[in-house]
Design an enzyme around this catalytic site. Structure first.
Site, mmCIF file in Angstrom:
data_model
loop_
_atom_site.group_PDB
_atom_site.id
_atom_site.type_symbol
_atom_site.label_atom_id
_atom_site.label_comp_id
_atom_site.label_asym_id
_atom_site.label_seq_id
_atom_site.Cartn_x
_atom_site.Cartn_y
_atom_site.Cartn_z
ATOM 1 N N ASP A 195 1.180 -0.023 -15.929
ATOM 2 C CA ASP A 195 1.032 1.419 -15.681
ATOM 3 C C ASP A 195 2.510 1.934 -15.857
ATOM 4 O OD1 ASP A 195 0.615 3.788 -14.798
ATOM 5 O OD2 ASP A 195 0.635 3.596 -12.682
ATOM 6 N N ASP A 217 -0.204 10.953 -28.331
ATOM 7 C CA ASP A 217 0.514 11.427 -29.529
ATOM 8 C C ASP A 217 -0.013 12.987 -29.808
ATOM 9 O OD1 ASP A 217 -1.944 10.549 -30.695
ATOM 10 O OD2 ASP A 217 -1.353 10.203 -32.593
ATOM 11 N N HIS A 273 0.650 6.480 -21.025
ATOM 12 C CA HIS A 273 1.349 6.643 -22.366
ATOM 13 C C HIS A 273 0.843 7.973 -22.924
ATOM 14 C CE1 HIS A 273 3.622 5.646 -26.040
ATOM 15 N NE2 HIS A 273 2.504 6.105 -26.805
ATOM 16 N N GLU A 333 -2.350 4.083 -22.595
ATOM 17 C CA GLU A 333 -2.480 5.436 -23.412
ATOM 18 C C GLU A 333 -3.595 6.046 -23.054
ATOM 19 O OE1 GLU A 333 -1.771 5.396 -27.440
ATOM 20 O OE2 GLU A 333 -1.860 7.606 -27.518
HETATM 21 O O1 G3I Z 1 -13.422 -3.934 -31.315
HETATM 22 C C1 G3I Z 1 -12.793 -5.282 -30.980
HETATM 23 C C2 G3I Z 1 -13.656 -6.212 -30.048
HETATM 24 O O2 G3I Z 1 -14.836 -6.436 -30.721
HETATM 25 C C3 G3I Z 1 -12.673 -7.429 -29.720
HETATM 26 O O3 G3I Z 1 -13.319 -8.231 -28.850
HETATM 27 C C4 G3I Z 1 -11.296 -7.019 -29.156
HETATM 28 C C5 G3I Z 1 -10.476 -8.346 -28.890
HETATM 29 O O4 G3I Z 1 -9.487 -7.884 -29.142
HETATM 30 O O5 G3I Z 1 -10.729 -6.322 -30.160
HETATM 31 C C6 G3I Z 1 -11.277 -5.235 -30.483
HETATM 32 O O6 G3I Z 1 -10.539 -4.287 -31.363
HETATM 33 C C7 G3I Z 1 -9.630 -3.596 -31.050
HETATM 34 C C8 G3I Z 1 -9.869 -2.077 -31.048
HETATM 35 O O7 G3I Z 1 -8.778 -1.392 -30.894
HETATM 36 C C9 G3I Z 1 -11.039 -1.593 -30.153
HETATM 37 O O8 G3I Z 1 -11.491 -0.444 -30.528
HETATM 38 C C10 G3I Z 1 -8.363 -3.871 -31.920
HETATM 39 O O9 G3I Z 1 -8.013 -5.068 -31.380
HETATM 40 C C11 G3I Z 1 -7.270 -2.839 -31.487
HETATM 41 O O10 G3I Z 1 -6.382 -3.115 -32.230
HETATM 42 C C12 G3I Z 1 -7.807 -1.488 -31.748
HETATM 43 O O11 G3I Z 1 -6.955 -0.612 -31.278
HETATM 44 C C13 G3I Z 1 -6.935 0.796 -32.066
HETATM 45 C C14 G3I Z 1 -5.595 1.319 -31.985
HETATM 46 O O12 G3I Z 1 -5.549 2.720 -32.258
HETATM 47 C C15 G3I Z 1 -4.727 0.638 -32.964
HETATM 48 O O13 G3I Z 1 -5.136 0.562 -34.240
HETATM 49 C C16 G3I Z 1 -7.956 1.659 -30.927
HETATM 50 O O14 G3I Z 1 -9.234 1.191 -30.910
HETATM 51 C C17 G3I Z 1 -7.647 3.070 -31.133
HETATM 52 O O15 G3I Z 1 -8.120 3.735 -30.089
HETATM 53 C C18 G3I Z 1 -5.905 3.465 -31.392
HETATM 54 O O16 G3I Z 1 -6.079 4.655 -31.614
HETATM 55 C C19 G3I Z 1 -4.810 5.187 -31.543
HETATM 56 C C20 G3I Z 1 -4.481 6.244 -32.918
HETATM 57 O O17 G3I Z 1 -4.361 5.205 -34.089
HETATM 58 C C21 G3I Z 1 -3.334 7.153 -32.710
HETATM 59 N N1 G3I Z 1 -3.425 7.868 -31.426
HETATM 60 C C22 G3I Z 1 -3.682 7.235 -30.453
HETATM 61 C C23 G3I Z 1 -4.841 6.133 -30.122
HETATM 62 C C24 G3I Z 1 -5.073 5.800 -28.968
HETATM 63 O O18 G3I Z 1 -4.225 4.566 -28.761
HETATM 64 O O1 9MR Z 2 2.555 6.892 -29.003
HETATM 65 C C1 9MR Z 2 1.766 5.916 -30.277
HETATM 66 C C2 9MR Z 2 0.393 5.864 -29.913
HETATM 67 O O2 9MR Z 2 -0.070 7.179 -29.661
HETATM 68 C C3 9MR Z 2 -0.079 4.880 -30.658
HETATM 69 O O3 9MR Z 2 -1.350 4.642 -30.316
HETATM 70 C C4 9MR Z 2 0.576 3.612 -31.000
HETATM 71 C C5 9MR Z 2 -0.052 2.675 -31.772
HETATM 72 O O4 9MR Z 2 -0.175 3.163 -33.100
HETATM 73 O O5 9MR Z 2 1.939 3.826 -31.158
HETATM 74 C C6 9MR Z 2 2.575 4.711 -30.328
HETATM 75 O O6 9MR Z 2 3.950 4.984 -31.085
HETATM 76 C C7 9MR Z 2 4.708 3.702 -30.840
HETATM 77 C C8 9MR Z 2 4.911 3.153 -32.087
HETATM 78 O O7 9MR Z 2 3.814 2.799 -32.697
HETATM 79 C C9 9MR Z 2 6.068 2.306 -31.948
HETATM 80 N N1 9MR Z 2 7.265 2.757 -31.508
HETATM 81 C C10 9MR Z 2 6.944 3.140 -30.166
HETATM 82 C C11 9MR Z 2 6.051 4.262 -30.074
HETATM 83 C C12 9MR Z 2 5.701 4.913 -28.876
HETATM 84 O O8 9MR Z 2 6.839 5.391 -28.326
#
Ligand code: G3I
Ligand code: 9MR
Length: 581
Positions: free
Chosen positions: A549, A179, A503, A558
């Site tokens: 992929d 993003d 992504h 991503e």
């Molecule tokens: O840490 C637990 C782990 O202990 C457990 O075993 C595992 C099993 O499911 O889950 C782990 O947690 C996950 C966590 O990421 C790990 O850091 C959560 O389920 C998962 O929902 C969480 O996802 C985060 C995601 O945003 C959704 O909130 C990611 O860490 C985080 O890197 C990601 O960040 C996004 C930003 O919001 C927006 N920009 C892109 C970025 C990358 O995707």
């Molecule tokens: O592109 C977004 C990514 O950076 C985030 O990690 C992710 C989860 O918050 O969301 C992606 O955006 C999606 C949105 O959550 C749902 N609609 C589709 C978007 C991607 O095309």
């Protein structure tokens, strides 16, 4: 044409096609093995042979042998055989043969140097607010976008001095991930893990050549690239009270378009305790690292001043978490971008007080360190940063009585943690400490768990001098680079079967077949939180194969600055340790 074999082609959104690549059942690190380190392959049952051979470029057999052991997957009945050809130490390109099947094997000094450099150069490609120039980025050049010189204070962040709609300038820095938004918590972690590796290997990182606009100045490229985003972070502090806006964001994620076409207004959102403390920690650390260079003196002083101001804000506001859901009920516009949500701050207190104590020697900070010293070691991630505090203590190695208690605690815990991981290698299908338990596979796991474990083991190697920890770290690097269940080399631009469709808006919308190089994919994630009708089915539900992929798969494919930071920390440290040998 994308160069790999297309098996499934399904898309509704039209952003790109899904390609399931045909992968070699002989799984190796596709980038390269160090001459004097362990070298193993994992062979799928379909390719198992009674005897394996390694031949050199002239067709001469330089090694032959049987598999060393078989291992059955922990969640399927799939079997793999481990083949060990470590005794071959002469650099070169070889062929590993199993019956009728072959696989290329590369052995060379500085085997991971190119990945380390590309992983760091990727941050240049993520820069925002400036043009990305052809002389540094080749075909990935693009015009400046998102100047962020006129950003609004969101109603959830309004104060008397800066009410809703107040305009401020917060330019530069790196896009967070696929993003285009910018987040304080994740930025702080990204610098944190890179600087952790830097502190243990300053000569290596200072010498890194990146070919970026600052390459001709007198300071290290690695620090210059980090400075780009640190300077942005400084602008996210409210000068009236020291608080940090949690993020700079559009209300909704942009579509899959190039940044220069984006029109949405950008906002700074609610201040949080996690943003303030993570900011305090990284600015205090930066003040020590940059303060060693005359050219950076001014920045270093500013960073420390702002760090202490942020800490004071956190002391007055010790429990403010980012509440996107709650804010959306109260304020307009609603914000639906990344949360980096966290409601427990003990770890942020530990990291921030640690770095501020090390930067100032002020005993008040040491009191907080002692109050928040964790009872257990956990691998540092954006939401759990106590491990970054532990690493800072190891690097500082202070013998002072008051500090010793913390140092002993963190050092012992690190060794215990590494030993538990090492115990899983003898029954691992991929001959790695990583990937032997289901919870190793989750959103961002290749960085957070796989690289994270390896970095942890490199600290233990430094503490104990025992080579088994170095070997284990290299094994996890092998996993990332191809010796794994899917056979992907998960770094774009590397290996025979790399990730091709991350992504990442920049890669998907630029009209160029190859994705931007040097980016680590999030990795297999059985959570499949992105599952929806417009996305092809994941090829598998097994934890280690739940990877798609496809550029629509944000939960498994991503890219992100914190993940690349872990990649750079690991690959750079390995290069510093054994690269030239
Ligand atoms: O840490 C637990 C782990 O202990 C457990 O075993 C595992 C099993 O499911 O889950 C782990 O947690 C996950 C966590 O990421 C790990 O850091 C959560 O389920 C998962 O929902 C969480 O996802 C985060 C995601 O945003 C959704 O909130 C990611 O860490 C985080 O890197 C990601 O960040 C996004 C930003 O919001 C927006 N920009 C892109 C970025 C990358 O995707
Ligand atoms: O592109 C977004 C990514 O950076 C985030 O990690 C992710 C989860 O918050 O969301 C992606 O955006 C999606 C949105 O959550 C749902 N609609 C589709 C978007 C991607 O095309």
């Amino acid at each position: 044409m994308k160069r790999l074999i297309a098996l499934s082609i399904i898309t509704i959104l039209g952003s790109s096609f899904a390609f399931a690549q045909e992968h070699n059942p002989i799984k190796v690190n596709q980038v390269g093995y160090y001459p004097n380190q362990e070298k193993t392959a994992a062979v799928e049952k379909s390719a198992e042979a009674k005897k394996y051979t390694l031949t050199d470029a002239n067709g001469k057999v330089v090694w032959k042998g049987k598999g060393t052991r078989k291992a059955v997957s922990h969640w399927s009945d799939k079997e793999r055989e481990i083949v060990d050809f470590s005794s071959v130490t002469t650099p070169g390109e070889y062929t590993l043969t199993a019956g009728k099947l072959t696989q290329k094997v590369i052995i060379k000094a500085k085997a991971l140097e190119d990945v380390a450099i590309a992983g760091m150069k990727a941050f240049y490609l993520q820069r925002t607010g400036e043009p990305i120039l052809e002389q540094y980025a080749g075909k990935y050049a693009r015009p400046a976008a998102h100047p962020d010189t006129c950003v609004y204070v969101h109603p959830a962040a309004a104060t008397e001095a800066r009410p809703a709609g107040f305009k401020l300038s917060s330019p530069g820095g790196w896009y967070d991930a696929g993003d285009f938004n910018k987040y304080i918590v994740n930025s702080a972690f990204s610098h944190g893990i890179m600087f952790a590796a830097y502190e243990m290997n300053p000569e290596y990182f200072n010498a890194m050549k990146l070919n970026i606009p600052e390459s001709n100045n007198s300071t290290p490229d690695f620090l210059d690239e980090n400075l780009v985003n640190l300077k942005w972070m400084l602008t996210m502090q409210d000068p009236n009270d020291g608080g940090l806006y949690h993020k700079l964001t559009t209300p909704n994620f942009e579509g899959f378009v190039m940044p220069a076409t984006c029109k949405q207004q950008r906002y700074v959102t609610q201040k949080t305790t996690s943003a303030a403390l993570d900011f305090a920690a990284i600015m205090a650390k930066a003040s020590r690292i940059y303060g060693k260079f005359a050219e950076y003196k001014e920045f270093a002083a500013q960073a420390l001043k702002q760090a202490e101001f942020a800490y004071k804000w956190a002391e007055k506001n010790p429990n403010v978490y980012y509440d996107q859901f709650g804010n959306n009920k109260k304020y307009q516009p609603q914000v639906n971008t990344g949360e980096y949500g966290d409601r427990r701050f003990d770890d942020e207190w530990f990291w921030a007080s640690t770095e501020l104590f090390l930067a100032t020697q002020n005993m008040n900070y040491l009191q907080d360190v002692q109050k928040y010293t964790p009872k257990q070691f956990t691998i540092p991630t954006w939401g759990q940063v106590s491990g970054l505090g532990a690493y800072a203590w190891i690097a500082a190695g202070l013998k002072d009585d008051k500090a010793k208690m913390v140092l002993d605690m963190t050092g012992n815990e690190l060794t215990k943690f590494a030993d538990e991981l090492l115990a899983t290698v003898p029954t691992s299908c991929y001959n790695t400490p990583y990937g032997n338990v289901e919870n190793n596979f989750h959103w961002g796991c290749l960085a957070e768990s796989c690289c994270g474990q390896a970095i942890e083991m490199l600290y233990v190697y430094r503490i104990t001098g025992n080579k088994k920890y170095l070997t284990a770290a290299i094994e996890n690097a092998d996993y990332v680079l191809g010796r794994n269940a899917t056979g992907y080399c998960y770094v774009t631009g590397f290996g025979q079967t790399p990730t091709m469709h991350p992504h990442q808006r920049l890669s998907a919308a630029d009209g160029i077949d190859d994705p931007l190089p040097g980016f680590l994919a999030g990795g297999p994630n059985p959570g499949q939180q992105d599952k929806n009708a417009s996305l092809p089915e994941y090829p598998s539900n097994y934890p280690d194969e739940s990877y798609l992929d496809h550029d629509g798969s944000y939960a498994s494919n991503e890219i992100a600055i914190n993940w690349n930071a872990s990649l750079v920390a690991l690959m750079g440290w390995l290069e510093a340790e054994v690269g030239p040998l």
